[in-house]
Write an enzyme that holds these catalytic residues in place. Sequence first.
Site, PDB file in Angstrom:
ATOM      1  N   LYS A   9       0.765  -1.355  -0.080  1.00 32.11           N
ATOM      2  CA  LYS A   9       0.077  -0.143   0.096  1.00 32.11           C
ATOM      3  C   LYS A   9       0.962   1.133   0.081  1.00 32.11           C
ATOM      4  CE  LYS A   9      -3.165  -2.382   3.134  1.00 32.11           C
ATOM      5  NZ  LYS A   9      -4.357  -2.198   4.096  1.00 32.11           N
ATOM      6  N   TYR A  49     -12.257  -2.631  -1.765  1.00 33.07           N
ATOM      7  CA  TYR A  49     -12.623  -2.545  -0.276  1.00 33.07           C
ATOM      8  C   TYR A  49     -13.964  -2.420   0.186  1.00 33.07           C
ATOM      9  CZ  TYR A  49      -7.898  -2.405   1.548  1.00 33.07           C
ATOM     10  OH  TYR A  49      -6.674  -2.686   1.937  1.00 33.07           O
ATOM     11  N   ASN A 112      -1.114  -0.169   7.497  1.00 37.02           N
ATOM     12  CA  ASN A 112      -0.246  -1.496   7.688  1.00 37.02           C
ATOM     13  C   ASN A 112       0.371  -1.959   6.734  1.00 37.02           C
ATOM     14  OD1 ASN A 112      -2.554  -2.245   6.427  1.00 37.02           O
ATOM     15  ND2 ASN A 112      -3.509  -3.131   8.020  1.00 37.02           N
ATOM     16  N   HIS A 115      -1.740  -5.471   1.889  1.00 35.27           N
ATOM     17  CA  HIS A 115      -3.170  -6.323   1.774  1.00 35.27           C
ATOM     18  C   HIS A 115      -2.712  -7.792   1.355  1.00 35.27           C
ATOM     19  CE1 HIS A 115      -7.081  -7.547   0.555  1.00 35.27           C
ATOM     20  NE2 HIS A 115      -6.456  -7.975  -0.489  1.00 35.27           N
TER      21      HIS A 115
HETATM   22  N1  UDP Z   1      -8.713  -0.937   8.410  1.00 34.44           N
HETATM   23  C1  UDP Z   1      -8.865   0.447   9.114  1.00 34.44           C
HETATM   24  N2  UDP Z   1      -9.469   0.574  10.315  1.00 34.44           N
HETATM   25  C2  UDP Z   1     -10.052  -0.531  11.051  1.00 34.44           C
HETATM   26  C3  UDP Z   1      -9.825  -1.824  10.220  1.00 34.44           C
HETATM   27  C4  UDP Z   1      -9.120  -1.895   9.378  1.00 34.44           C
HETATM   28  O1  UDP Z   1      -8.364   1.532   8.621  1.00 34.44           O
HETATM   29  O2  UDP Z   1     -10.241  -0.365  11.940  1.00 34.44           O
HETATM   30  C5  UDP Z   1      -8.096  -0.997   7.242  1.00 34.44           C
HETATM   31  C6  UDP Z   1      -6.744  -1.461   7.259  1.00 34.44           C
HETATM   32  O3  UDP Z   1      -5.728  -0.948   6.292  1.00 34.44           O
HETATM   33  C7  UDP Z   1      -6.878  -3.056   6.820  1.00 34.44           C
HETATM   34  C8  UDP Z   1      -7.990  -2.513   5.757  1.00 34.44           C
HETATM   35  O4  UDP Z   1      -8.788  -1.543   6.279  1.00 34.44           O
HETATM   36  O5  UDP Z   1      -5.799  -3.578   6.330  1.00 34.44           O
HETATM   37  C9  UDP Z   1      -8.971  -3.828   5.462  1.00 34.44           C
HETATM   38  O6  UDP Z   1      -9.471  -4.420   6.724  1.00 34.44           O
HETATM   39  P1  UDP Z   1      -9.269  -5.734   6.967  1.00 34.44           P
HETATM   40  O7  UDP Z   1     -10.336  -6.123   8.340  1.00 34.44           O
HETATM   41  O8  UDP Z   1      -9.859  -6.561   5.861  1.00 34.44           O
HETATM   42  O9  UDP Z   1      -8.037  -6.167   7.258  1.00 34.44           O
HETATM   43  P2  UDP Z   1      -7.023  -7.118   6.720  1.00 34.44           P
HETATM   44  O10 UDP Z   1      -7.672  -8.174   6.059  1.00 34.44           O
HETATM   45  O11 UDP Z   1      -6.152  -6.037   5.722  1.00 34.44           O
HETATM   46  O12 UDP Z   1      -6.093  -7.661   7.895  1.00 34.44           O
HETATM   47 MG    MG Z   2      -9.229  -7.959   4.410  1.00 35.88          MG
END
Ligand code: UDP
Ligand code: MG
Length: 150
Positions: A9, A49, A112, A115
Site C-alpha cells: 500500500k 474494499y 499497515n 493487503h
Molecule cells: N482498517 C482500518 N481501520 C480498522 C480496520 C481496518 O483503517 O478499524 C483498514 C486497514 O488498512 C486494513 C483494511 O482496512 O488492512 C481492511 O481491513 P480488514 O479487516 O480486511 O484487514 P486485513 O484483511 O487487511 O488484515
Molecule cells: Mg481483509
Amino acid sequence: MDRTLILLKPDCIHRRLVGEILTKFERKGLRLVALKLIQADKALAEKHYEVHKERPFYGSLVSFLTSSPTVALVLEGREAVVVARNLIGATDGTKAAPGTIRGDFAISIQNNLVHGSDSNENAAKEIALWFTPGELTSFTPIDTPWVAGS
Ligand code: UDP
Ligand code: MG
C-alpha cells in the site's frame, strides 16, 4: 497451486519498504505471477474494499489507497492465501506478532503496509480487479522441486 493478490500500500512505497517486504514473500517460496506500480483511482479502491463499505473507516481507507501509488502483485504457491496472510500478520500493527510484516514494521491500523486476499474466492476476484489476464505470467521456477517437493 493457489494464487493471492498482494498490495504494497502507499505507506509501504513512501517508507521505501518495497524491496524488504517483497523479499519476505520471495524468500518463503511464493513465486511472482504479476507485478506493477499503479495509482488506484477511486472506483478501483472502492471496489477493492467494497466489503467494508458500511464501516466508519471506509472513506479514510479509500482516500489512503488512492493517495499515491501502490505496488500490486500476484503470488502463487501451495496455500498461497494462508501463507501470505501468516507472513503479513494481524490487521492492527500494535497487535501483529513480531516476525510478521505488520508486527515488525507497522504501529497503525489503517497504515499497515500490506493487503493480502483472505480466501481463494476473493483472491480470484481481486486478481481480476487489479490485473488483465494478459498481465499474468505462467512459468515454473527452476527450483520448484526443491521449494515445493513433498
Ligand atoms: N482498517 C482500518 N481501520 C480498522 C480496520 C481496518 O483503517 O478499524 C483498514 C486497514 O488498512 C486494513 C483494511 O482496512 O488492512 C481492511 O481491513 P480488514 O479487516 O480486511 O484487514 P486485513 O484483511 O487487511 O488484515
Ligand atoms: Mg481483509
